[in-house]
Design an enzyme around this catalytic site. Structure first.
Site, PDB file in Angstrom:
ATOM      1  CB  SER A  87       7.893  10.506  -5.846  1.00  0.00           C
ATOM      2  OG  SER A  87       6.947   9.492  -6.037  1.00  0.00           O
ATOM      3  CG  HIS A 146       4.314   9.997  -1.869  1.00  0.00           C
ATOM      4  ND1 HIS A 146       5.472   9.261  -1.720  1.00  0.00           N
ATOM      5  CD2 HIS A 146       4.278  10.368  -3.184  1.00  0.00           C
ATOM      6  CE1 HIS A 146       6.098   9.181  -2.884  1.00  0.00           C
ATOM      7  NE2 HIS A 146       5.406   9.853  -3.780  1.00  0.00           N
ATOM      8  CG  ASP A 179       5.372   8.003   1.459  1.00  0.00           C
ATOM      9  OD1 ASP A 179       4.472   7.287   0.971  1.00  0.00           O
ATOM     10  OD2 ASP A 179       6.184   8.638   0.764  1.00  0.00           O
TER      11      ASP A 179
END
Length: 339
Positions: A128, A311, A282
């Site tokens: 991330s 995600h 995602d």
């Protein structure tokens, strides 16, 4: 305290503000060899601290502390490194200055070089916002970084990503009627709504449709949203969250004096061998965004994580996803670098 502090002193930020007495919190795993060439840098993601990275570190894994010296620097704003919650006035709470990903990586570079005397990094890896930092390392220090492996992370917040992060910010600011003069009234209780908003973006439609939250011990959707999303956000400091959201929204690897906003040039300048692993489902750091970025990089391969965990395919929760990431990291580390 299971981490160390690297004092940065008074640092000049990209914003032009000087933050006095700045510091990085970090933890290391393994030992630095004599050649100082067994180094892996593993930055933290939005809302995470070094402990959340430990699922990917272990004996027999790609990030094996018996083989590598692994440095996990904590993101500025996460409550351990310099943050709104631990900085004295006049830069405390809502007065904390804006810190970019470029700033973060610049300070991490100081840690690596000044503290440890390291000149080559075998791998920068991250999930991330940790993935954005991996991209930034490759763009900022192309001669130093041999490999990068961002997973569920993009090289800048594309417009949709920006809007998603803005929705999190708006759900928090609504608690003070969007009045900038009332920001210091925010409490962790106000983060309940942020958790609810993020619940819709962090995992895929298929995850919810199939009720995969039951594998985490929750019988109902409401229990899951309350017990995971509300609870995790309400453990944070609201001003830290705002600081990290700003960092994420302005995390363009080309937004600096090296590239002057030329995103294509920044990507093409990354010499490192790159294994980019988006989550196939995602919703806001999408595989399509990563595909676009990988196509501009000279030494990148795209390896989507085929997962319904959205995600959070990169968060260490799902065993199959974890194995996929670890296998690809092992393969990447086995390749001879070209920098």
């Amino acid at each position: 305290m299971d981490y160390e502090i690297f004092d940065l002193g008074n640092v000049a930020l990209q914003s032009g503000v000087t933050l006095p007495g700045a510091f990085l919190a970090y933890k290391t795993y393994g030992k630095l060899n004599e050649q100082k060439d067994n180094v892996i840098v593993y930055p933290t993601a939005f809302g995470d601290q070094h402990i959340q990275n430990e699922w990917l570190i272990g004996s027999g894994m790609a990030l094996d502390p018996e083989k590598y010296f692994i440095i996990v620097p904590n993101l500025m704003g996460n409550g351990l490194s310099s943050s709104p919650s631990n900085t004295p006035p006049p830069f405390d709470r809502a007065h904390f200055p804006q810190v970019t990903i470029y700033d973060n990586v610049k300070f991490q570079h100081r840690l690596v070089t000044e503290k440890f005397g390291i000149q080559k990094i075998a791998l920068v890896v991250g999930w991330s916002m940790g993935g954005i930092q991996a991209f930034q390392w490759g763009a900022s220090y192309p001669e130093m970084v041999e490999r990068i492996a961002p997973f569920s992370g993009i090289a800048k917040p594309w417009p949709h990503t920006f809007v998603v992060l803005d929705s999190l910010k708006a759900s928090l600011l609504s608690a003070v009627d969007f009045n900038p003069s009332r920001l210091n009234e925010l409490t962790s209780e106000n983060l309940r709504a942020v958790g609810r908003v993020y619940a819709g973006w962090g995992l895929s439609q298929a995850f919810y449709r199939e009720g995969r939250y039951r594998s985490l011990g929750f019988d109902t959707l409401e229990e899951f949203v309350t017990g995971v999303w509300e609870d995790s956000f309400m453990k944070m400091d609201p001003h830290n969250v705002l600081a990290m959201l700003w960092t994420g929204q302005h995390a363009d690897i080309s937004a600096n004096s090296s590239y002057h906003g030329d995103f294509h040039k920044a990507l093409k300048s990354i010499k490192a061998l790159a294994c980019i692993m988006p989550g196939s489902t995602d919703l806001f750091c999408t595989a399509d965004d990563n595909k676009y970025e990988a196509n501009l990089m000279p030494n990148a391969v795209l390896k989507p994580i085929q997962s319904i965990w959205g995600h959070f395919a990169g968060s260490g929760i799902n065993r199959a996803d974890n194995q996929f990431i670890d296998d690809n990291l092992k393969h990447l580390l086995a390749l001879s670098p070209n920098v």
